[in-house]
Design an enzyme around this catalytic site. Structure first.
Site, short mmCIF file in Angstrom:
data_model
loop_
_atom_site.label_atom_id
_atom_site.label_comp_id
_atom_site.label_asym_id
_atom_site.label_seq_id
_atom_site.Cartn_x
_atom_site.Cartn_y
_atom_site.Cartn_z
N GLY A 137 -38.73 -8.16 26.67
CA GLY A 137 -39.34 -9.42 26.25
C GLY A 137 -38.38 -10.16 25.35
O GLY A 137 -37.43 -9.57 24.83
N CYS A 142 -35.92 -1.82 26.83
CA CYS A 142 -35.40 -2.83 25.92
C CYS A 142 -36.41 -3.14 24.81
O CYS A 142 -36.66 -2.30 23.96
CB CYS A 142 -35.01 -4.07 26.72
SG CYS A 142 -33.93 -5.15 25.80
N TYR A 143 -37.06 -4.31 24.81
CA TYR A 143 -38.08 -4.60 23.80
C TYR A 143 -39.15 -3.50 23.80
O TYR A 143 -39.68 -3.12 22.75
CB TYR A 143 -38.72 -5.97 24.10
CG TYR A 143 -39.82 -6.39 23.15
CD1 TYR A 143 -39.52 -6.91 21.90
CD2 TYR A 143 -41.17 -6.28 23.52
CE1 TYR A 143 -40.54 -7.31 21.04
CE2 TYR A 143 -42.18 -6.68 22.66
CZ TYR A 143 -41.86 -7.19 21.42
OH TYR A 143 -42.86 -7.58 20.57
N HIS A 166 -31.47 -2.62 30.96
CA HIS A 166 -32.47 -2.96 31.99
C HIS A 166 -32.21 -2.20 33.29
O HIS A 166 -31.31 -2.58 34.04
CB HIS A 166 -32.46 -4.47 32.26
CG HIS A 166 -33.02 -5.26 31.13
ND1 HIS A 166 -34.36 -5.56 31.04
CD2 HIS A 166 -32.44 -5.76 30.02
CE1 HIS A 166 -34.58 -6.24 29.92
NE2 HIS A 166 -33.43 -6.37 29.29
N GLU A 181 -34.03 -2.25 35.88
CA GLU A 181 -34.59 -2.94 37.04
C GLU A 181 -33.65 -3.95 37.67
O GLU A 181 -33.83 -4.33 38.82
CB GLU A 181 -35.91 -3.63 36.64
CG GLU A 181 -35.80 -4.80 35.66
CD GLU A 181 -35.73 -4.39 34.19
OE1 GLU A 181 -35.38 -3.23 33.92
OE2 GLU A 181 -35.97 -5.25 33.32
N ASP A 198 -48.41 -16.82 54.34
CA ASP A 198 -49.52 -16.17 53.63
C ASP A 198 -50.86 -16.32 54.35
O ASP A 198 -51.57 -15.35 54.57
CB ASP A 198 -49.64 -16.71 52.20
CG ASP A 198 -48.32 -16.68 51.49
OD1 ASP A 198 -47.44 -15.91 51.94
OD2 ASP A 198 -48.14 -17.42 50.51
N LYS A 222 -44.41 -11.26 48.09
CA LYS A 222 -44.11 -11.96 49.34
C LYS A 222 -43.47 -11.04 50.40
O LYS A 222 -43.85 -11.06 51.55
CB LYS A 222 -43.15 -13.12 49.03
CG LYS A 222 -42.96 -14.08 50.17
CD LYS A 222 -44.08 -15.07 50.18
CE LYS A 222 -43.91 -16.13 51.23
NZ LYS A 222 -44.97 -17.14 51.11
#
Ligand code: XMP
Length: 513
Positions: free
Chosen positions: A54, A81-82, A169, A171, A227, A369
């Site tokens: 964050g 992290c945060y 991070h 990710e 969608d 998606k």
């Protein structure tokens, strides 16, 4: 869907990326507001909890704080992290403001190779940092298991309590083995199997829909986009003829679009399809309108009216189905430093008025998606639909600058179908986010044969993007640009000039209006 990882969102721009990485490990993940109560969290019975990064400092005035009771749930926790700094802050460690932001690539060196987070990984890893504050003292019971160039506590653990923390991070793609680190967390530490995939989701979704809908009727507004198409195919599989799709032709569609939708859904899938041709109504209301926002408002309002009256015509239904996706439903709480600016009054033109007394069915609301696309393939939808480029709700109206007239629509439609045809033929269609033509209300002098012409200009817009939020123009080969330009000028009456839009977003936007 009982095995899941809960991700608490502290406002990182990467929270959704964490959720996707976990799902790529075939484990279901869900993003929750940072201040969810430990009680509500426990009710979800997560196999593990991830505290996201964050933009804040744990000492800041309005820093987002979790319910401290979550550290007593007995569930494995990974702080990123945060998230790590929060863990330290709450459990008795110390976080101090850094002098400058540590941002970019770094190297992580493992000091304890037995840490399960780094199982089967090499001793040195490339990582990605983005933080200012630093951990200066570990909480009791914790130890460092890896160091980085700038931190002696780049990865920490309390193995007894199953708490882990990463200053970097995992990710983002720049942390090369980040996916393996997250996989170790969910499989080795949290003990999750690999049960989340589109096949199992499909079976479960069909069952859920049948349970929700029973023997009632369902209506769905089909736009032909990915969608609503996937939602239609899924609902049809679940409840067959109880589903009626309504397709509104607003006169602002691309060439052959209305026919293609009727072919695929009506004839191939044998879905009950109500086709409403409202071309004249839309174009009449758009007469003389040149302001982009006014156009959008008129189109949005007219759509609701037409849709509403169609629902009456197709007979009584209890449910309305919508192809809402996960990013639209994540309960994000505004966090300082994370503003979402409103540039155009767009997106989800289909938002329907409250007085429509339907119950909602939203079978895609926990999918991203790319997962929706996989589900579409699983349901047997053609690749042309599943991988089609986004198309705005207000259609060609936002690509015809100035007044929208039937003649201008026809010119743009013809030019656009040449663009799409050539971009597909050359293999660029599926490599780009969007490729389309825009009609400029500018006329210029040209020469055709021996005659002077005074005709319109087409702008060619081809962009690459991850999510439409930012975009870059695509450096198409000159030969392709040449073919497109020649064909448009030769084949589309009313056009004598083609320009290529070389602006990125920001500062431009993808659509011209
Ligand atoms: P902009 O032009 O804002 O577009 O850069 C970003 C993405 O959103 C699509 N777009 C829309 N989609 N209704 C929609 O459903 C709209 O009014 C609308 N306007 C833009 C655009 O095609 C691009 O993918």
């Amino acid at each position: 869907m009982n095995e899941q990882i809960a991700i608490l969102d502290f406002g990182s721009q990467y929270t959704q990326v964490i959720a996707r990485r976990i799902r790529e490990c075939k484990v279901y993940s869900t993003i929750l507001p940072f201040d969810i109560s430990a009680e509500r969290l426990a009710a979800l019975n997560p196999a593990g909890i991830i505290l996201s990064g964050g933009p804040n400092s744990v000492y800041a005035d309005k820093a987002p704080m979790p319910d401290p009771a979550l550290f007593k749930l007995g569930v494995p926790i990974l702080g990123v992290c945060y998230g790590l700094q929060l863990m330290a802050h709450f459990l008795g460690g110390k976080v101090e403001p850094g002098e400058k932001r540590e941002y970019g690539k770094g190297t992580l060196s493992l000091t304890d190779k037995s840490c399960p987070l780094f199982k089967n990984l090499p001793a040195d890893l490339q990582i990605w940092n983005s933080h200012t504050d630093r951990l200066t003292k570990l909480p009791k019971g914790f130890k460092a298991v890896a160091v980085s160039d700038n931190s002696p506590f780049a990865a920490v653990e309390n193995r007894t309590r199953q708490f882990y923390g990463l200053q970097f991070h995992p990710e983002v793609a720049h942390t090369l083995q980040g996916k393996e680190i997250l996989a170790n967390f969910v499989h080795t530490i949290c003990g999750c199997g690999q049960s989340w995939n589109m096949r199992s989701y499909l079976d479960q979704a069909v069952e859920d829909i049948q349970q929700q809908v029973g023997s009632e009727r369902v209506i769905l507004g089909l736009s032909g986009g990915v969608d609503s198409s996937v939602a239609a195919a899924l609902l049809h599989k679940a409840v067959g003829d109880q589903l009626t799709c309504i397709f509104v032709n607003n006169g602002l569609l691309r060439a052959r679009e209305a026919e293609a939708v009727q072919e695929v859904f009506g004839r191939q899938f044998k879905i009950r399809l109500h086709y409403e041709d409202a071309t004249d109504l839309f174009l009449n209301r758009l007469k003389g309108i040149t302001d982009p926002e006014k156009k959008r408002k008129i189109i949005g309002k007219t759509f609701i009216e037409v849709f509403q009256s169609s629902t009456k015509r197709v007979g009584k239904a209890k449910f309305l189905a919508q192809g809402t996706l996960y990013p639209d439903v994540i309960e994000s709480i505004p966090i300082a430093g994370n503003p979402a600016a409103m540039i155009k009054s767009h997106h989800n033109v289909g938002g329907l008025p409250k007085n429509m007394k339907f119950k909602l069915v939203e079978p895609l609301k926990c999918l991203f998606k790319d997962e929706v696309r996989q589900l579409g393939l699983e349901l047997g939808l053609p690749k042309e639909i599943v991988f089609r480029q986004p198309f705005p709700g207000p259609g060609l109206a936002v690509r015809i600058l100035g007044e929208v007239t039937p003649k201008r629509c026809s010119i743009l439609r013809n030019a656009d179908s040449i663009v799409v045809e050539e971009v597909k033929r050359s293999g660029w269609y599926y490599k780009t986010w969007q490729s389309f033509a825009v009609l400029l209300p500018v006329r210029s002098v040209g020469v055709m044969g021996d005659e002077r012409t005074y005709d319109y200009t087409i702008a060619l817009r081809v962009v690459e993007s991850q999510d439409g939020m930012t975009a870059d123009w695509v450096k198409l080969p000159y030969e392709l640009l040449e073919t497109i330009s020649n064909r448009i000028c030769n084949e589309v009456k009313g056009v004598n000039r083609v320009c290529f839009d070389i602006s990125s977003k920001p500062p431009a936007t993808i659509e011209w209006e």
